[in-house]
Design a protein around this motif. Structure first.
Motif, PDB file in Angstrom:
ATOM      1  N   GLU A 104     123.838  35.817  61.630  1.00  0.00           N
ATOM      2  CA  GLU A 104     122.931  34.975  62.412  1.00  0.00           C
ATOM      3  C   GLU A 104     121.743  34.539  61.561  1.00  0.00           C
ATOM      4  O   GLU A 104     121.295  35.259  60.667  1.00  0.00           O
ATOM      5  CB  GLU A 104     122.428  35.714  63.648  1.00  0.00           C
ATOM      6  N   PHE A 105     121.262  33.344  61.831  1.00  0.00           N
ATOM      7  CA  PHE A 105     120.096  32.813  61.138  1.00  0.00           C
ATOM      8  C   PHE A 105     118.856  33.146  61.955  1.00  0.00           C
ATOM      9  O   PHE A 105     118.762  32.779  63.130  1.00  0.00           O
ATOM     10  CB  PHE A 105     120.230  31.295  60.971  1.00  0.00           C
ATOM     11  N   ILE A 106     117.910  33.850  61.344  1.00  0.00           N
ATOM     12  CA  ILE A 106     116.674  34.228  62.029  1.00  0.00           C
ATOM     13  C   ILE A 106     115.668  33.110  61.791  1.00  0.00           C
ATOM     14  O   ILE A 106     114.967  33.089  60.765  1.00  0.00           O
ATOM     15  CB  ILE A 106     116.140  35.579  61.523  1.00  0.00           C
ATOM     16  N   SER A 107     115.599  32.176  62.723  1.00  0.00           N
ATOM     17  CA  SER A 107     114.803  30.961  62.522  1.00  0.00           C
ATOM     18  C   SER A 107     113.324  31.250  62.336  1.00  0.00           C
ATOM     19  O   SER A 107     112.631  30.555  61.568  1.00  0.00           O
ATOM     20  CB  SER A 107     115.004  30.005  63.699  1.00  0.00           C
ATOM     21  N   GLU A 108     112.812  32.285  63.031  1.00  0.00           N
ATOM     22  CA  GLU A 108     111.385  32.572  62.928  1.00  0.00           C
ATOM     23  C   GLU A 108     110.992  33.117  61.559  1.00  0.00           C
ATOM     24  O   GLU A 108     109.804  33.177  61.231  1.00  0.00           O
ATOM     25  CB  GLU A 108     110.939  33.539  64.030  1.00  0.00           C
ATOM     26  N   SER A 109     111.982  33.499  60.737  1.00  0.00           N
ATOM     27  CA  SER A 109     111.702  33.989  59.384  1.00  0.00           C
ATOM     28  C   SER A 109     112.217  33.026  58.319  1.00  0.00           C
ATOM     29  O   SER A 109     112.357  33.410  57.156  1.00  0.00           O
ATOM     30  CB  SER A 109     112.335  35.366  59.169  1.00  0.00           C
ATOM     31  N   ARG A 110     112.484  31.806  58.698  1.00  0.00           N
ATOM     32  CA  ARG A 110     113.034  30.854  57.728  1.00  0.00           C
ATOM     33  C   ARG A 110     112.124  30.751  56.497  1.00  0.00           C
ATOM     34  O   ARG A 110     110.931  30.478  56.592  1.00  0.00           O
ATOM     35  CB  ARG A 110     113.181  29.470  58.356  1.00  0.00           C
ATOM     36  N   GLN A 120     111.324  39.428  59.950  1.00  0.00           N
ATOM     37  CA  GLN A 120     110.631  39.646  61.215  1.00  0.00           C
ATOM     38  C   GLN A 120     111.230  38.717  62.258  1.00  0.00           C
ATOM     39  O   GLN A 120     111.172  37.499  62.117  1.00  0.00           O
ATOM     40  CB  GLN A 120     109.132  39.395  61.078  1.00  0.00           C
ATOM     41  N   SER A 121     111.826  39.281  63.293  1.00  0.00           N
ATOM     42  CA  SER A 121     112.488  38.489  64.324  1.00  0.00           C
ATOM     43  C   SER A 121     111.781  38.674  65.656  1.00  0.00           C
ATOM     44  O   SER A 121     110.898  39.524  65.799  1.00  0.00           O
ATOM     45  CB  SER A 121     113.955  38.911  64.457  1.00  0.00           C
ATOM     46  N   SER A 122     112.202  37.901  66.637  1.00  0.00           N
ATOM     47  CA  SER A 122     111.617  38.016  67.975  1.00  0.00           C
ATOM     48  C   SER A 122     111.933  39.366  68.615  1.00  0.00           C
ATOM     49  O   SER A 122     111.279  39.767  69.577  1.00  0.00           O
ATOM     50  CB  SER A 122     112.143  36.882  68.865  1.00  0.00           C
ATOM     51  N   ARG A 123     112.942  40.064  68.087  1.00  0.00           N
ATOM     52  CA  ARG A 123     113.290  41.382  68.625  1.00  0.00           C
ATOM     53  C   ARG A 123     112.860  42.517  67.701  1.00  0.00           C
ATOM     54  O   ARG A 123     113.306  43.651  67.856  1.00  0.00           O
ATOM     55  CB  ARG A 123     114.787  41.462  68.925  1.00  0.00           C
ATOM     56  N   GLY A 124     111.990  42.189  66.729  1.00  0.00           N
ATOM     57  CA  GLY A 124     111.466  43.208  65.837  1.00  0.00           C
ATOM     58  C   GLY A 124     111.988  43.063  64.422  1.00  0.00           C
ATOM     59  O   GLY A 124     112.752  42.139  64.105  1.00  0.00           O
ATOM     60  N   PRO A 125     111.603  43.990  63.525  1.00  0.00           N
ATOM     61  CA  PRO A 125     112.049  43.911  62.129  1.00  0.00           C
ATOM     62  C   PRO A 125     113.538  44.190  61.981  1.00  0.00           C
ATOM     63  O   PRO A 125     114.074  45.098  62.614  1.00  0.00           O
ATOM     64  CB  PRO A 125     111.204  44.980  61.423  1.00  0.00           C
ATOM     65  N   LEU A 126     114.177  43.389  61.117  1.00  0.00           N
ATOM     66  CA  LEU A 126     115.604  43.542  60.842  1.00  0.00           C
ATOM     67  C   LEU A 126     115.799  43.698  59.340  1.00  0.00           C
ATOM     68  O   LEU A 126     115.275  42.894  58.560  1.00  0.00           O
ATOM     69  CB  LEU A 126     116.388  42.315  61.320  1.00  0.00           C
ATOM     70  N   GLY A 183     124.448  27.342  56.623  1.00  0.00           N
ATOM     71  CA  GLY A 183     125.207  26.318  57.338  1.00  0.00           C
ATOM     72  C   GLY A 183     124.311  25.718  58.415  1.00  0.00           C
ATOM     73  O   GLY A 183     124.135  26.328  59.472  1.00  0.00           O
ATOM     74  N   GLU A 184     123.723  24.582  58.160  1.00  0.00           N
ATOM     75  CA  GLU A 184     122.724  23.996  59.066  1.00  0.00           C
ATOM     76  C   GLU A 184     123.323  23.567  60.399  1.00  0.00           C
ATOM     77  O   GLU A 184     122.690  23.719  61.448  1.00  0.00           O
ATOM     78  CB  GLU A 184     122.059  22.790  58.382  1.00  0.00           C
TER      79      GLU A 184
END
Length: 205
Positions: A82-88, A155-161, A58-59
């Motif tokens: 949540e959308f993890i933008s850094e891993s798009r 890979q997120s800003s708060r670590g691997p998910l 959902g953009e």
């Protein structure tokens, strides 16, 4: 493992980091649902599915609300994540056999596709993952009580998910990327376990 809700509940219970996720049945307060996972863009998932099927991006808030309402109208329960933008468009698939990561690859989606499934045309490259990523992959497989698993990591800003654990991971992408006989490793593991079980049964008899 095909039940995404149950999988995430098990992972969370074992203190394994996952994206913010909410299970949702029909509600009029869709805005609060979207806000609870950090606002648009969001990922909307059917509770059951594989190979990227039933995963929708959902953009915008307006688009997200329209998608959610359409699924509600079909009486479909969903996960809002949540959308993890850094891993798009990218993720890591770690292939776990008997408590060890035998290979890992980075999957990268093609074009505007946000899903990084090999079945959808994503490219794969062999990578060395960090100790933290290795540890979370092994723990995720153990939490699901799986000796053989494909663990998908963002890979997120708060670590691997951990976003998903697959009980029947495909071999094609990981074998092409690594050059390893992953299918052979799986067969060897099954054979060894079968022999051990037969010996235990014989002793028990």
């Amino acid at each position: 493992a095909r039940d995404k809700l149950r999988s995430l509940q098990l992972l969370a219970r074992h203190n394994i980091d996952i994206p913010k996720t909410i299970f949702s049945r029909e509600t009029k307060d869709v805005d609060s649902l979207i806000d609870a996972v950090g606002g648009s863009p969001i990922i909307i998932k059917l509770v059951r599915g594989s190979l990227g099927a039933g995963v929708i991006l959902g953009e915008t808030r307006k688009a997200s609300k329209s998608i959610i309402q359409a699924l509600y109208n079909q009486e479909i329960d969903i996960l809002v994540q949540e959308f993890i933008s850094e891993s798009r468009g990218t993720d890591i698939r770690a292939f776990v056999i008997d408590g060890k990561v035998v290979a890992a690859m980075r999957r990268t989606a093609v074009g505007d596709e946000f899903r990084s499934n090999i079945s959808l045309g994503a490219a794969a490259e062999l990578i060395d993952i960090s100790k933290k990523q290795t540890n979370i992959a092994i723990r995720a497989a153990q939490a699901m009580n799986l000796q053989i698993a494909g663990v998908d990591i963002l890979q997120s800003s708060r670590g691997p998910l951990v976003v998903e654990v697959n009980a029947f991971p495909g071999f094609k992408g990981i074998e092409a990327a690594s050059g390893l006989d992953i299918a052979g490793m799986v067969i060897s593991h099954v054979e060894q376990n079968t022999m051990k079980k037969r010996r235990r049964d014989k002793i028990g008899a």
